[in-house]
Design an enzyme around this catalytic site. Sequence first.
Site, PDB file in Angstrom:
ATOM      1  N   CYS A  17       0.664  -1.357  -0.183  1.00 32.72           N
ATOM      2  CA  CYS A  17      -0.418  -0.548  -0.085  1.00 32.72           C
ATOM      3  C   CYS A  17       1.057   1.442   0.190  1.00 32.72           C
ATOM      4  O   CYS A  17       2.509   1.314   0.453  1.00 32.72           O
ATOM      5  CB  CYS A  17      -0.834   0.125   1.148  1.00 32.72           C
ATOM      6  SG  CYS A  17       0.082   0.079   2.501  1.00 32.72           S
ATOM      7  N   ASP A  68      14.433  22.618 -28.820  1.00 27.13           N
ATOM      8  CA  ASP A  68      15.236  21.691 -29.534  1.00 27.13           C
ATOM      9  C   ASP A  68      17.019  21.679 -29.023  1.00 27.13           C
ATOM     10  O   ASP A  68      17.884  20.986 -29.012  1.00 27.13           O
ATOM     11  CB  ASP A  68      14.651  21.657 -30.707  1.00 27.13           C
ATOM     12  CG  ASP A  68      15.473  22.367 -31.795  1.00 27.13           C
ATOM     13  OD1 ASP A  68      15.200  23.150 -31.266  1.00 27.13           O
ATOM     14  OD2 ASP A  68      15.875  22.161 -33.489  1.00 27.13           O
ATOM     15  N   ASP A  78       9.490  27.937 -29.916  1.00 30.87           N
ATOM     16  CA  ASP A  78      11.590  28.280 -31.135  1.00 30.87           C
ATOM     17  C   ASP A  78      11.243  27.855 -31.903  1.00 30.87           C
ATOM     18  O   ASP A  78      10.456  25.733 -32.579  1.00 30.87           O
ATOM     19  CB  ASP A  78      12.473  27.623 -29.688  1.00 30.87           C
ATOM     20  CG  ASP A  78      13.345  27.285 -31.561  1.00 30.87           C
ATOM     21  OD1 ASP A  78      14.500  28.070 -31.123  1.00 30.87           O
ATOM     22  OD2 ASP A  78      13.850  25.808 -31.357  1.00 30.87           O
ATOM     23  N   CYS A  86       2.588   1.649   2.585  1.00 25.41           N
ATOM     24  CA  CYS A  86       4.712   0.866   2.842  1.00 25.41           C
ATOM     25  C   CYS A  86       5.688   1.777   2.143  1.00 25.41           C
ATOM     26  O   CYS A  86       6.827   2.118   2.370  1.00 25.41           O
ATOM     27  CB  CYS A  86       4.849  -0.542   2.135  1.00 25.41           C
ATOM     28  SG  CYS A  86       2.848  -1.549   2.905  1.00 25.41           S
ATOM     29  N   ASP A 103      19.164  26.692 -26.239  1.00 21.47           N
ATOM     30  CA  ASP A 103      17.568  26.679 -25.890  1.00 21.47           C
ATOM     31  C   ASP A 103      17.489  25.846 -24.291  1.00 21.47           C
ATOM     32  O   ASP A 103      16.770  26.017 -23.625  1.00 21.47           O
ATOM     33  CB  ASP A 103      16.574  25.922 -26.187  1.00 21.47           C
ATOM     34  CG  ASP A 103      15.687  26.409 -27.838  1.00 21.47           C
ATOM     35  OD1 ASP A 103      16.449  27.833 -27.428  1.00 21.47           O
ATOM     36  OD2 ASP A 103      15.523  25.377 -28.997  1.00 21.47           O
TER      37      ASP A 103
END
Lengths: 55, 806
Positions: B109, B703, B518, B112, B707
């Site tokens: 659970c 990317d 971008d 734990c 950046d």
Amino acid sequence: MDILYLLIPLSIVFVAVIAMGLLWAVKSGQFEDMEGPAHRILMDDDDEPPAKNRD
Amino acid sequence: MTSPAPSPETPRCFHCGDALPAGADYPITLRGEIKPACCRGCQAVAQVIIDSGNADYYRLRTDFPATAEAALEELKKLELYDLPEVQAGFVKAEGEVREASLILEGIVCAACVWLNERHLRQLPGVISADINFSTRRARVRWDEGRVKLSQILKAVQEIGYLAHPFDTSRQEELYRKERNTAIRRLAIAGLGMMQVMMYAIPVYLAEEGTMTPDILQLMRIAGMVLTTPVVFYSAWPFFQGAARDLAVRRLGMDVPVALGVAVAYAASVWAVLSRSGEVYFDSVTMFVFFLLTGRFLEMSARKRSAEAAESLIKLIPAAAVRLPHYPADRTEETVAAVKLNPGDHILVGPGESFPADGRVVEGASTADESLLTGESTPLAKQQGQAVIGGSLNLDSPLVVQVEKVGADTVLSGIVRLLDRALAEKPRLALAADRVAHWFVLVVLLISAGVAMAWYAIDPSRALWITVSVLVVTCPCALALATPAALTVALGRLTRLGLLSTRGHALETLARATDFVFDKTGTLTTGRFRLLQTETVRGDAASALAIAAALEQGATHPVASAIREAAGAAALQAEELNYLPGQGVQGRVAGRTYRLGAPVYAAPGHELPASLNGSVIALADEAGPLAWFELGDELRPQAPALVAQLKALGLRLRLYSGDRPENVARMGRTLGIEDARGGMLPADKLAAVRELQEQGAIVAMTGDGVNDAPVLAQAQVSIAVDQGAEAAQAAADMVLLSNELARLADGVRLARKTQVIIRQNLLWSVLYNVIAIPAAALGYVSPWLAGIGMSMSSLLVVLNAMRLNRV
């Protein structure tokens, strides 16, 4: 009503037997794949039945 | 080598307990005492255990290990995991700081998880310990100088759990075992419940006086006999959990459950033995059965959500076919995939997965990377192209040179990011964890109050009403509500190819107000394409054909853009003469043409005003024939993405380092008003800051490495494309596929997740506010309380599962 003195203990024995059967089923892995066997019956593998069933 | 319980007289091996063979002389020295061993092996193992400072093992062990091998296993648990060779497989080291993935056995659970995390974090030298409730995986970071891995594993054992280094097959085995145990407990509880009910119903229905006291007592005894295994076997995990919670002075949700079952059972047994009062065996068995059912369904649901993460790990095949003498000859050898080294040549057949990251050296095929990236179309793989470990080779065999193995592969990187996301808990989940603890405390206090009050009003009902209160309360909903929803959402996102790498990402994405793009590489493919042709003389098609003929065989991006636009080449060029950086001159159909930069091909001629960006010219001796404008190609899904995000009520912005005219045109094409070009990374940073000062919550996509600062500044950042690892490491989310529209799906899913979490918390509060007073006033019988509690937990989990269908 006296029959109950036999039936009630007997019912406990029955439950014990069923429980043992269930535990055996779990142990032998019958609950591990709940879907596969249902699909397997649809598989067309009739081409290779066990040899002894054929002449 | 099993020891047939030696009698005390026979001398036996101090280490393994086997009888000593005659003449054996292998002494072990322990704290100055000489102990006998049966063989050299036992002597050596014992010496290692003692020398490594674990002599306590002999003092603390309660029994001999079953075999000498099992004794070695013991040792393994303790010390072997500290050896660098053993750790190499699953530990990541950065200097003294180590990080490992462990599986925890015995987690049932959320409590734990909480307990283990807290216990581990208390150890000196442990930097962080995060446990994923769904997969039971713990990510532990520690300082090797201050604590050893074996000490960490031992610490977990001390509080009653077991930790192993992560290993997929072990994880599977563990799950299988747990599931079987759960089914067994469920079966016993179910059978017990049905049969006990058979004895209870006649008693309820019989008219006064039809049953003799003897028969009644017999039925009560039968009920007791059948309830006993249900309590001591099926309900055992609840007692275990409660004991564990109490041992560390914490109140988990097992405490009220265990208390309820124990009190109801004990009182009923006492009622049978004293032949007085009521028995509630039917309530006890039903309660245990419903609770176990709830837990079992929850376990299956959890397993299913965790599968997205797990399926990634299983992608790498266990074995690989290596060509050790390639290219000289093609002898094949099968090796374990983990034994591959960069530079090895491997053969990957169709239908097989690539065992490592590499590059194709021979053959052409297509690869299915959908499990890794969500990209549904197969990608063509030819000589020189990279393949990702774990993706599937579809068509024909490929010879691949291994480039990256083990922890360096793309797949490992993804799994690590995913681990981090699953382990880092969002604020909402942390709050829920804390509340659950206090919740149980309050419930216990209320129960005590109710017990005392009813004892004063009607002592005969006090016990059962108290049991109902204990049972009806559902902290599970509270403790399950958030983790269940988050796990399902993260799994779903991963399948979509949008990887969330930080705990807060989903929460923040749901609240985002502004999306900043971008340009290059995000909304565009980063590939050159012919955008416009402006003819001066003749028609565009023939100009393009001539240009394509001149560019035949050239490899730079402009040449391929021209060739692609021209389609099948019909013309042949000769006397080709390349001027690097300028252009090319050649003869096509008897005439000399020049193609290239305007200053080279058509010096002195004005560019048409309608063209900007990169322009090249095609000219013959008489002057320019045509102007070609080339530019970055818009990703096919960009317009759809923009439309979808706008429909979601987000403000869109385009900040790019590209030339302002290009950016403005792209902004117009896409319908983004705030499109700014010519921005340096610092400008982007300033612009995002300005938005944030105005109260915007910014989601930034990018990317490139340039950046990274602005990605870090935005509240939530999304790295697009697998290109730059720096951008990925800084980003909160990574879009693994090329399908941009997934971003909009991500926003939708994030919002839906917030809604579901709120619904769950609301339900949890509502349920308890209604159920607890009702039970306290005596309107809820214990069995009804059991149903209510199980159903409440289940409802929360099922509600979370709805996220799978967003």
